[in-house]
Write an enzyme that holds these catalytic residues in place. Structure first.
Site, mmCIF file in Angstrom:
data_model
loop_
_atom_site.group_PDB
_atom_site.id
_atom_site.type_symbol
_atom_site.label_atom_id
_atom_site.label_comp_id
_atom_site.label_asym_id
_atom_site.label_seq_id
_atom_site.Cartn_x
_atom_site.Cartn_y
_atom_site.Cartn_z
ATOM 1 N N ILE A 20 0.794 -1.343 0.034
ATOM 2 C CA ILE A 20 0.028 -0.020 0.060
ATOM 3 C C ILE A 20 1.330 1.023 -0.180
ATOM 4 O O ILE A 20 1.735 1.427 1.245
ATOM 5 C CB ILE A 20 -1.077 -0.085 1.167
ATOM 6 C CG1 ILE A 20 -2.050 -0.687 1.481
ATOM 7 C CG2 ILE A 20 -1.574 1.275 1.483
ATOM 8 C CD1 ILE A 20 -3.432 -1.420 -0.298
ATOM 9 N N LYS A 21 0.629 2.211 -1.072
ATOM 10 C CA LYS A 21 1.645 3.298 -1.417
ATOM 11 C C LYS A 21 0.914 4.599 -0.042
ATOM 12 O O LYS A 21 -0.416 5.126 -0.246
ATOM 13 C CB LYS A 21 1.248 3.520 -2.243
ATOM 14 C CG LYS A 21 2.128 3.344 -3.341
ATOM 15 C CD LYS A 21 2.328 3.339 -4.517
ATOM 16 C CE LYS A 21 3.232 4.569 -4.438
ATOM 17 N NZ LYS A 21 3.297 4.919 -6.103
ATOM 18 N N ILE A 22 1.672 4.615 0.725
ATOM 19 C CA ILE A 22 0.890 5.976 1.654
ATOM 20 C C ILE A 22 2.161 7.172 1.402
ATOM 21 O O ILE A 22 3.464 6.405 1.157
ATOM 22 C CB ILE A 22 0.662 5.771 3.285
ATOM 23 C CG1 ILE A 22 0.200 4.611 3.065
ATOM 24 C CG2 ILE A 22 1.017 6.788 4.222
ATOM 25 C CD1 ILE A 22 0.383 3.606 4.514
#
Ligand SMILES: O=C(CO)[C@@H](O)[C@H](O)[C@H](O)[C@H](O)COP(=O)(O)O
Ligand SMILES: O=C[C@H](O)COP(=O)(O)O
Length: 955
Positions: free
Chosen positions: A150-152
């Site tokens: 998941i890109k944060i």
């Protein structure tokens, strides 16, 4: 052999050689055709590709153009009613899962070091820690692949979200990193997240993370500054030139150096001993932007152990073709330090640049996401075709430009999302956020569908012939639209709606129904409104005479929980009590039980109607950018036209089959926006005329029923558009779509209210009239008579009343014609004339008022409103008293031939009606409005005829 060497073998392919140097090439791109055609698999097999990254811009390129996604979009739309955001996410998840499947063998072979596919959280959340955590969790579960990252964003708010996600065992790709300082926070977040797990006794094995350090964008900014200074003749031109294309890589090398220190630290050692994998640095933004540099500059220059480079397709091909593989990352670290200190010495503001890049990066992804969602929403509307209403705008150029600017401002400020989030500062910053439950009521109603369907079956089984709804404004106008639009349904009662205190009108309704076979619906949100209470008292009394003890079983109520009407219903043994939502105001209540219960009683197809409403809701969803959002577009046209162009008369014309929509819209628009001296003035059902009968204060809204259009209206609107008048045409393909429009207009009204700058959810001036009326009826109960009320002039059957100020302005004339002339002469350009008739509202009086208003419109070239009292008091009355002081009002009252008692009170319905007219007049006068009352003595029919002649002569 380390895991990184697993894919080696093809000595001629630089991409494959990277593995020997510990670097994993990932692809900075995703597209359905890549996965479906086997191209991605080929890259894995032939080029040693080890991962995939996506971001909003990448998805915009993939989904925003072409037809790759059309089959799945069509299939989703055939199955479900969704918003653009859900549509995007469904497509994206499909792609991410497909890519994850292709990369799973890499994930397995590299023991979870590589083989990941990244999916970014919504860029709109980049500054919101809590929402980012929730979104990361949601997407992680939704995709359900172990090799997902998941890109944060690595913003100040993103870092704590990274820690939380890691602590939950979610793989994270931290994106948008530009500076060493931000990177350090992210490293800390990763380590702290793992430590949190350890402290809870949870495993840290197999959790993967990368820190995406953006490279080329730094050179773009710094080099621009360098070029500007050189062009300006800077003394340090030579030194500056020497730094072109160098700072980004030097900055990245420093980050790598920091990473090396971290993985050597005792703190990390502890985690590594527990099986933790280091968070690798990933080089992002690695395509060359300056064409004077090597096209593989940011790949060649950043090769080193335990790193990733996510490479866009063109650069990927270039590197395969002529990339040079060597341990460049660890080479000449002192040189990198020199570049950075030289940049500082020369005053190149690296810290400022990286700060700006974070802001621009977030903005860029937001813009890309807006564009993507806009493209999807447009596609969705096109694919849905006749399943949704269609809007066409014909606006003069200046208004068109201003509307576009407003839409863009709404986009950049994220106002649609703010509206859905209940941000009261969109209006006046008071309690507006507490009045927005209408936004999601359709979802609730669909969940409760069986409750309504069971009730509907019970109504049918009881064989009622008639249903009479007693209510005012928001509690009656929506049901009235349903009754008028959908008509009588076989096996169900005929639904009548009574919203008057005029004794003749009450008697008319009583004559139409068979009380012994009638279901009475007492509809009052507050439960305290005078009219529904006394109408209930009257009909309950009448019904009791016929039904005896069973009377309660013929009554139901829709009211808010805890209201007076709920008590009444319980005391009188009503058959059923349905509850409204306290967080929905009356005029926004049609899709709550206030509309659904009468719809059920009338035997309407509830599921189909709610689905139409849901289409309205989804098309105005938080995910739909302003320019594609029908509610925002409409609201912007209305709001901007009123605020900036003085076009505040919203002239609503509907096809005959849906004509009653206008009455509902009147209340929604006027009561929501008409206050603080501002607002929209709805002009409903004023027969459409030639362009030359209008002033420059109008916006025309044409609700056209495509299944049964009126050629005369079509031609008239075409002429208006041709003449340059602003025309919004909303095409409903079938009647059912009035439900879609209910939602859309509610949304549009909230938007217009925000643009005008008022609280779109209160109605202070309606309350004022109610208070004045109450004073008069209370006085009557005490004294048995009304306070004295003297006309200032009389002529034949007419008596003229006004407050002293208005009377003074009109007294010069003594004949009806002279007084009316003087009254109408007070109206000028931009004003409107409202006829407020407290008489029986039947076919004949409606035709009369229509004829009179047209003579006024054509005589004075002014907008006209034709209203019946007291119903308008709960509707347009708000704007007449609280909106702009541009109204010229004429009350019309009559002697009551019929009068009816109000059980339990001294006053009668006739007295109530009189009190309402006087109360409203009082408030209108007190607000400085131009108002005159004409009372018709004796026979109403001939009196109205004479009045029509006098008015026609006066204008
Ligand atoms: O963040 C990641 C990977 O984690 C990338 O997808 C990243 O968003 C892209 O490399 C950049 O947005 C591309 O930047 P640019 O080439 O447009 O400057
Ligand atoms: O629009 C609302 C009317 O004033 C009626 O109010 P109510 O539903 O509380 O009776």
């Amino acid at each position: 052999m380390t895991a990184y060497e697993a894919g080696t073998g093809d000595a001629a392919n630089p991409l494959k050689q990277l593995a020997r140097h510990g670097q994993s090439p990932w692809l900075d791109f995703i597209q359905r055709s890549y996965t479906e055609s086997g191209k991605l698999k080929k890259l894995v097999e032939e080029d040693g590709l080890k991962g995939v990254t996506s971001n909003p811009s990448i998805f915009q390129k993939a989904m925003g153009h072409g037809t790759d996604y059309d089959p799945q979009i069509r299939q989703i739309l055939a199955d479900r009613i969704v918003d653009a955001g859900t549509l995007y996410e469904t497509l994206a998840i499909h792609d991410i899962r497909a890519a994850a499947k292709v990369l799973h063998p890499v994930y397995a072979q590299t023991a979870k070091v590589d083989g990941y596919v990244s999916l970014e959280v919504s860029p709109y959340l980049a500054r919101d820690t809590k929402a980012t955590i929730a979104e990361a969790r949601r997407l992680w579960i939704a995709v359900g692949a172990p090799n997902l990252m998941i890109k944060i964003p690595g913003t100040d708010e993103g870092a704590p979200a990274v820690q939380a996600a890691i602590a939950e065992g979610i793989n994270v790709n931290v994106t948008l990193l530009f500076s060493l300082s931000a990177y350090k926070k992210v490293v800390e977040a990763y380590i702290a997240g793992l430590e949190e797990r350890l402290s809870r006794g949870e495993s840290v094995k197999g959790i993967a993370s990368v820190a995406s350090f953006f490279v080329s964008r730094i050179d773009v900014k710094i080099d621009k500054e360098i070029d500007a200074r050189i062009a300006a003749g800077d003394r340090e031109a030579e030194s500056l030139r020497g730094l072109r294309g160098k700072v980004a890589i030097a900055n990245a090398k420093q980050a790598y150096e920091y990473w090396q220190g971290i993985v050597r630290s005792p703190r990390w050692k502890k985690l590594a001993d527990a099986g933790a994998m280091p968070q690798r640095l990933l080089w992002a933004s690695t395509s060359t932007k300056d064409k004077t540099f090597s096209d593989v500059l940011y790949v060649d220059g950043l090769i080193g152990p335990e790193t990733v480079n996510t490479i866009p397709p063109a650069t990927f091909d270039d590197f395969r073709d002529h990339g040079r593989v060597a341990d460049t990352l660890t080479q000449d670290l002192p040189g990198a330090h020199r570049v950075i200190s030289e940049a500082r010495r020369l005053g190149l503001d690296l810290d400022g640049v990286t700060r700006t890049l974070v802001t621009e990066g977030v903005r860029g992804f937001e813009d890309a996401f807006d564009a993507l969602l806009g493209a999807i929403a447009a596609k969705q509307a096109a694919f849905l075709g006749n399943k949704v209403t269609k809007t066409t705008l014909n606006l003069p150029a200046s208004l068109d430009t201003a509307v576009r600017e407003e839409l863009e401002a709404w986009r950049t400020k994220g106002n649609v999302r703010r509206l859905w989030a209940g941000d009261a500062t969109l209006w006046t910053g008071r309690d507006e956020g507490n009045w927005l439950k209408w936004l999601t009521i359709v979802d609730d109603q669909l969940l409760a569908l069986s409750k309504f369907e069971e009730f509907q079956a019970e109504v049918k089984a009881r064989g009622f012939r008639d249903a009479l709804l007693l209510g005012m404004g928001g509690s009656s106008l929506g049901p009235e639209v349903l009754a008028q639009t959908f008509g009588k349904h076989e096996g169900f009662p005929h639904l009548y709606v009574l919203d008057s205190t005029d004794p003749q009108q009450i008697r008319d309704f009583q004559d139409r129904i068979d009380i012994s076979r009638t279901l009475f619906i007492v509809s009052s949100k507050s439960g305290g409104t005078l009219e529904p209470n006394i109408l209930k008292a009257y009909f309950f009394d009448q019904a009791k005479k016929v039904l005896g003890d069973k009377v309660g079983s013929h009554f139901i109520t829709v009211t808010d929980p805890g209201s007076h009407m709920e008590d009444v219903a319980k005391k009188d043994g009503f058959w059923k009590i349905f509850y409204g939502e306290k967080q929905i105001g009356g005029r926004y209540s049609v899709l709550s039980d206030f509309g659904l219960v009468p719809a059920a009683v009338a035997g309407l197809p509830l599921k189909l109607l709610l689905e139409s409403a849901l289409r309205g809701e989804k098309s105005c969803a938080a995910s739909v950018p302003p320019a594609q959002n029908p509610g925002v577009v409409l609201g912007s046209v209305l709001g901007v036209a009123a605020r900036d162009f003085g076009r505040d008369k919203v002239t609503i014309i509907a096809s005959p089959g849906i004509y009653d929509m206008g009455a509902w819209l009147e209340q929604l628009l006027a009561e929501s926006t008409g206050k603080d001296g501002k607002g929209l003035i709805p002009i409903d059902d004023e027969t459409i005329g030639k362009p030359d009968v209008y002033g420059k204060d109008r916006v025309f809204a044409y609700l056209r029923l495509a299944e049964d259009p009126c050629p005369r209206q079509d031609a008239a609107f075409a002429a208006l558009a041709e003449a340059g008048e602003p025309v919004v045409t909303i095409e409903l393909h079938e009647r059912r779509q009035v439900l879609e429009e209910f939602f859309r207009w509610e949304f549009a009204t909230a938007v217009a209210g925000s643009i005008i700058g008022i609280n779109a959810f209160n109605q202070p001036d309606v309350e004022a009239s109610k208070i004045e009326t109450k004073k008069i009826t209370n006085a009557y109960n005490e004294t048995g008579k009304l306070p004295p009320y003297e006309p200032f002039a009389k002529d034949g059957p007419f008596a003229f009343y006004a407050d002293p100020k208005n009377a003074a302005a009109l007294k010069a004339g003594t004949t009806a014609e002279a007084i009316l002339k003087a009254h109408f002469a007070r109206a000028g350009a931009g004003d409107y004339v409202a006829l407020l008739a407290y008489i029986d509202r039947d076919t004949a009086t409606r035709e009369w008022i229509q004829k009179v208003r047209l003579s006024v419109r054509d005589g004075l070239k002014l907008a006209t409103a034709a209203e019946f009292g007291p119903r308008f008091q709960h509707s347009t009355g708000q704007a007449y008293k609280g909106g702009p002081n541009t109204g010229v009002f004429m009350q019309i009252t009559c002697d009551d031939v019929v009068n009816l008692p109000v059980p339990g009170e001294k006053y009668t319905f006739g007295i109530v009606k009189e009190a309402q007219a006087r109360g409203d007049m009082e408030v209108l006068a007190e607000r400085g409005r131009r108002v005159l009352r004409v009372h018709i003595h004796g026979d109403l029919k001939s009196g109205l005829e004479k009045l029509a002649q006098a008015i026609s002569a006066a204008v």
